[in-house]
Design a protein around this motif. Structure first.
Motif, mmCIF file in Angstrom:
data_model
loop_
_atom_site.group_PDB
_atom_site.id
_atom_site.type_symbol
_atom_site.label_atom_id
_atom_site.label_comp_id
_atom_site.label_asym_id
_atom_site.label_seq_id
_atom_site.Cartn_x
_atom_site.Cartn_y
_atom_site.Cartn_z
ATOM 1 N N TYR A 79 -31.488 -16.804 -5.119
ATOM 2 C CA TYR A 79 -31.054 -17.596 -6.320
ATOM 3 C C TYR A 79 -31.308 -18.956 -6.075
ATOM 4 C CZ TYR A 79 -28.636 -18.881 -10.607
ATOM 5 O OH TYR A 79 -28.428 -19.653 -11.654
ATOM 6 N N ARG A 80 -30.542 -19.536 -5.036
ATOM 7 C CA ARG A 80 -30.618 -21.034 -4.839
ATOM 8 C C ARG A 80 -30.367 -21.442 -3.614
ATOM 9 N NH1 ARG A 80 -31.923 -22.195 -8.725
ATOM 10 N NH2 ARG A 80 -30.222 -22.805 -10.288
ATOM 11 N N LEU A 81 -30.893 -22.400 -3.113
ATOM 12 C CA LEU A 81 -30.583 -23.152 -1.761
ATOM 13 C C LEU A 81 -29.556 -24.187 -2.144
ATOM 14 C CD1 LEU A 81 -33.678 -23.259 0.316
ATOM 15 C CD2 LEU A 81 -31.755 -22.262 0.982
ATOM 16 N N VAL A 82 -28.360 -24.377 -1.119
ATOM 17 C CA VAL A 82 -27.564 -25.336 -1.421
ATOM 18 C C VAL A 82 -27.324 -26.094 0.149
ATOM 19 C CG1 VAL A 82 -25.151 -25.753 -2.054
ATOM 20 C CG2 VAL A 82 -26.411 -23.914 -3.082
ATOM 21 N N SER A 83 -27.423 -27.519 -0.114
ATOM 22 C CA SER A 83 -27.097 -28.331 0.998
ATOM 23 C C SER A 83 -25.607 -28.962 0.679
ATOM 24 C CB SER A 83 -27.873 -29.534 1.147
ATOM 25 O OG SER A 83 -27.523 -30.310 2.017
ATOM 26 N N THR A 84 -24.596 -28.748 1.837
ATOM 27 C CA THR A 84 -23.331 -29.317 1.588
ATOM 28 C C THR A 84 -23.233 -30.708 2.311
ATOM 29 O OG1 THR A 84 -22.661 -28.552 3.883
ATOM 30 C CG2 THR A 84 -22.334 -26.917 1.678
ATOM 31 N N GLY A 85 -24.616 -31.240 2.764
ATOM 32 C CA GLY A 85 -24.319 -32.438 3.462
ATOM 33 C C GLY A 85 -24.669 -32.327 4.950
ATOM 34 N N TRP A 86 -24.193 -31.093 5.565
ATOM 35 C CA TRP A 86 -24.201 -30.904 6.847
ATOM 36 C C TRP A 86 -24.643 -29.577 7.348
ATOM 37 C CZ3 TRP A 86 -19.975 -28.635 10.055
ATOM 38 C CH2 TRP A 86 -19.082 -27.994 9.203
ATOM 39 N N ARG A 87 -24.709 -28.546 6.212
ATOM 40 C CA ARG A 87 -25.210 -27.171 6.286
ATOM 41 C C ARG A 87 -26.018 -26.837 5.353
ATOM 42 N NH1 ARG A 87 -19.953 -24.422 8.918
ATOM 43 N NH2 ARG A 87 -20.190 -24.793 10.842
ATOM 44 N N TRP A 88 -27.079 -25.898 5.494
ATOM 45 C CA TRP A 88 -27.646 -25.305 4.345
ATOM 46 C C TRP A 88 -27.239 -23.668 4.144
ATOM 47 C CZ3 TRP A 88 -31.038 -27.290 1.173
ATOM 48 C CH2 TRP A 88 -31.616 -28.811 1.309
ATOM 49 N N TYR A 89 -27.016 -23.301 3.005
ATOM 50 C CA TYR A 89 -26.658 -22.033 2.492
ATOM 51 C C TYR A 89 -27.798 -21.515 1.450
ATOM 52 C CZ TYR A 89 -22.162 -22.991 4.776
ATOM 53 O OH TYR A 89 -21.220 -23.363 5.370
ATOM 54 N N LEU A 90 -27.916 -20.260 1.324
ATOM 55 C CA LEU A 90 -28.602 -19.494 0.516
ATOM 56 C C LEU A 90 -27.653 -18.789 -0.249
ATOM 57 C CD1 LEU A 90 -31.420 -18.291 -0.547
ATOM 58 C CD2 LEU A 90 -31.167 -16.554 1.109
ATOM 59 N N VAL A 91 -27.663 -18.885 -1.695
ATOM 60 C CA VAL A 91 -27.136 -18.019 -2.736
ATOM 61 C C VAL A 91 -27.929 -17.000 -3.248
ATOM 62 C CG1 VAL A 91 -25.720 -17.888 -4.895
ATOM 63 C CG2 VAL A 91 -25.650 -19.981 -3.238
ATOM 64 N N ALA A 92 -27.654 -15.699 -2.997
ATOM 65 C CA ALA A 92 -28.576 -14.624 -3.410
ATOM 66 C C ALA A 92 -27.853 -13.339 -3.595
ATOM 67 C CB ALA A 92 -29.376 -14.259 -2.013
ATOM 68 N N TYR A 93 -28.657 -12.433 -4.463
ATOM 69 C CA TYR A 93 -27.955 -11.091 -4.848
ATOM 70 C C TYR A 93 -28.481 -10.263 -3.561
ATOM 71 C CZ TYR A 93 -26.536 -7.027 -7.488
ATOM 72 O OH TYR A 93 -26.014 -6.061 -7.800
ATOM 73 N N ASP A 94 -27.450 -9.695 -2.947
ATOM 74 C CA ASP A 94 -27.825 -8.692 -2.026
ATOM 75 C C ASP A 94 -28.017 -7.237 -2.485
ATOM 76 O OD1 ASP A 94 -27.268 -6.851 0.313
ATOM 77 O OD2 ASP A 94 -26.427 -8.485 1.481
ATOM 78 N N LEU A 95 -29.220 -6.580 -2.376
ATOM 79 C CA LEU A 95 -29.472 -5.417 -2.844
ATOM 80 C C LEU A 95 -28.726 -4.239 -2.105
ATOM 81 C CD1 LEU A 95 -33.188 -6.024 -3.427
ATOM 82 C CD2 LEU A 95 -31.497 -5.917 -5.255
ATOM 83 N N GLY A 96 -28.585 -4.518 -0.903
ATOM 84 C CA GLY A 96 -27.833 -3.614 -0.111
ATOM 85 C C GLY A 96 -26.386 -3.552 -0.365
ATOM 86 N N ARG A 97 -25.470 -4.419 -0.826
ATOM 87 C CA ARG A 97 -24.291 -4.462 -1.060
ATOM 88 C C ARG A 97 -24.256 -4.517 -2.546
ATOM 89 N NH1 ARG A 97 -26.259 -5.250 3.893
ATOM 90 N NH2 ARG A 97 -24.450 -5.499 5.418
ATOM 91 N N GLU A 98 -25.128 -4.683 -3.270
ATOM 92 C CA GLU A 98 -25.171 -4.672 -4.854
ATOM 93 C C GLU A 98 -24.157 -5.763 -5.360
ATOM 94 O OE1 GLU A 98 -24.360 -0.756 -6.099
ATOM 95 O OE2 GLU A 98 -26.422 -0.012 -5.708
ATOM 96 N N ASP A 99 -24.161 -6.988 -4.847
ATOM 97 C CA ASP A 99 -23.223 -8.130 -5.013
ATOM 98 C C ASP A 99 -23.613 -9.359 -4.459
ATOM 99 O OD1 ASP A 99 -21.031 -9.346 -6.124
ATOM 100 O OD2 ASP A 99 -19.519 -8.457 -4.523
ATOM 101 N N TRP A 100 -23.221 -10.452 -5.177
ATOM 102 C CA TRP A 100 -23.592 -11.720 -4.597
ATOM 103 C C TRP A 100 -23.139 -12.126 -3.400
ATOM 104 C CZ3 TRP A 100 -27.114 -14.731 -7.525
ATOM 105 C CH2 TRP A 100 -27.539 -14.179 -8.808
ATOM 106 N N ARG A 101 -23.823 -12.851 -2.650
ATOM 107 C CA ARG A 101 -23.540 -13.242 -1.198
ATOM 108 C C ARG A 101 -24.092 -14.662 -0.998
ATOM 109 N NH1 ARG A 101 -21.036 -9.263 -1.643
ATOM 110 N NH2 ARG A 101 -20.724 -7.636 -0.077
ATOM 111 N N VAL A 102 -23.260 -15.393 -0.059
ATOM 112 C CA VAL A 102 -23.508 -16.799 0.273
ATOM 113 C C VAL A 102 -23.801 -16.664 1.927
ATOM 114 C CG1 VAL A 102 -23.090 -19.229 0.748
ATOM 115 C CG2 VAL A 102 -22.197 -17.825 -1.533
ATOM 116 N N PHE A 103 -25.173 -16.988 2.139
ATOM 117 C CA PHE A 103 -25.455 -16.976 3.717
ATOM 118 C C PHE A 103 -25.558 -18.391 4.237
ATOM 119 C CE2 PHE A 103 -27.289 -13.207 1.336
ATOM 120 C CZ PHE A 103 -26.754 -12.050 2.222
ATOM 121 N N ARG A 104 -25.292 -18.513 5.537
ATOM 122 C CA ARG A 104 -25.379 -19.599 6.266
ATOM 123 C C ARG A 104 -26.816 -19.664 6.818
ATOM 124 N NH1 ARG A 104 -20.888 -21.723 10.367
ATOM 125 N NH2 ARG A 104 -22.871 -22.053 11.571
ATOM 126 N N VAL A 105 -27.855 -20.662 6.493
ATOM 127 C CA VAL A 105 -29.163 -20.357 6.788
ATOM 128 C C VAL A 105 -29.338 -20.669 8.364
ATOM 129 C CG1 VAL A 105 -31.199 -21.625 6.543
ATOM 130 C CG2 VAL A 105 -29.711 -21.534 4.364
#
Length: 319
Positions: free
Chosen positions: A175-201
């Motif tokens: 869905y979106r890449l997010v930078s917190t200023g010192w790390r990157w995160y990926l916001v995505a819909y996890d098809l296996g978990r059938e829910d939204w997740r935030v992943f540390r890139v």
């Protein structure tokens, strides 16, 4: 030069040099008549390039800032310099560098000739970056793969390592890449978990776009910014109420801290920083110390304790 497209590209390359070009000099450079140069200038204007003409016996042309960003032509050295700069910023999540930098890097690396990609990689591999925080870094190739999947609305497979070291395979709709200023995160819909997740890139490996397109889902709550903030808070850990006073002007302190830590002046030579943050106390302690100005932590207590322990360890190392 009779090839009109090639001549236009050569003309554009000359005009992108920051100077004014007499029409006669352009004509000599391209081996055409001044009249042809005038026609080609009109074609560039039709394509959106803001070319300004000066009047006079000789007359001249120069490329100026317009209302939109037209395509740029870069020589080899310029392309390598930009790619290396974007890789460095994207790979280490420097403050002020966000998803737009990653998209630009993805576009540039897609069209770089093999010889230039090799030069970029060689220079990058020979450079030792000074990182901060917990030292987590991200491969630019990983970021560009994720950015491409986000932009192209393409399902993505990757391996993911959780905080406890567990390895899993994920299939997501990014869905979106997010930078917190010192790390990157990926916001995505996890098809296996059938829910939204935030992943540390920095924990993502082997990203692979599947080629399967998808229609982006709506976030569970209408306020996208609020949802993303709550998701990031859960991913980062406990939220802290930061309260720090500095014995230095606000502009001095602000120039030595990340953008999301903005102090407010309380006097000509004092300022105060109050913010809700999700950064680790270790990272906060290091960043505050690097301001190189006297400061006092009012809150949180966990940061005060960490600073005390850090001071004790540093003092012991000198004895």
């Amino acid at each position: 030069m009779t090839d009109s497209p090639a001549r236009l590209l050569n003309l554009l390359s000359l005009l992108q040099t920051p100077r004014e070009w007499p029409g006669s000099e352009l004509a000599d450079r391209l081996s055409v008549s001044p009249r042809t140069i005038r026609r080609d200038i009109d074609r560039l204007r039709d394509l959106g390039y803001p070319v300004e003409a000066t009047k006079g016996a000789i007359g001249g042309y120069r490329l100026v800032a317009g209302t939109a960003m037209p395509p740029l032509l870069l020589d080899d050295e310029e392309a390598v310099a930009i790619a290396v700069g974007l890789r460095a910023g994207a790979g280490h999540a420097i403050e002020g560098v966000d998803e737009a930098s990653v998209r630009a890097l993805a576009k540039l690396e897609q069209v770089l000739p093999a010889r230039l990609r090799h030069r970029v990689s060689t220079l990058q591999n020979a450079t030792l970056p000074l990182t901060r925080g917990d030292g987590a870094t991200v491969a630019p190739s990983t970021l560009t793969a994720l950015a491409g999947a986000v932009t192209g609305r393409e399902r993505l497979r990757f391996a993911y390592r959780a905080a406890d070291g567990a390895e899993t395979k994920r299939l997501v709709e990014p869905y979106r890449l997010v930078s917190t200023g010192w790390r990157w995160y990926l916001v995505a819909y996890d098809l296996g978990r059938e829910d939204w997740r935030v992943f540390r890139v920095d924990r993502v490996t082997d990203p692979l776009a599947t080629g399967a397109r998808f229609t982006p889902r709506e976030l569970p709550e209408g306020d996208e910014a609020a949802y993303l903030m709550r998701s990031m808070t859960r991913a980062l850990g406990e939220e802290l109420e930061l309260d720090v006073t500095f014995e230095a002007p606000a502009e001095t302190v602000a120039g030595r801290l990340p953008a999301h830590l903005a102090p407010v002046a309380t006097g000509p030579d004092t300022c105060r920083l109050r913010a809700r943050v999700t950064d680790s106390v270790n990272w906060l302690a290091i960043r505050l110390a690097l301001t190189d100005v006297p400061f006092k932590v009012q809150a949180p207590d966990s940061l005060r304790t960490h600073l005390h322990h850090l001071t004790t360890r540093l003092t012991a190392s000198l004895t």
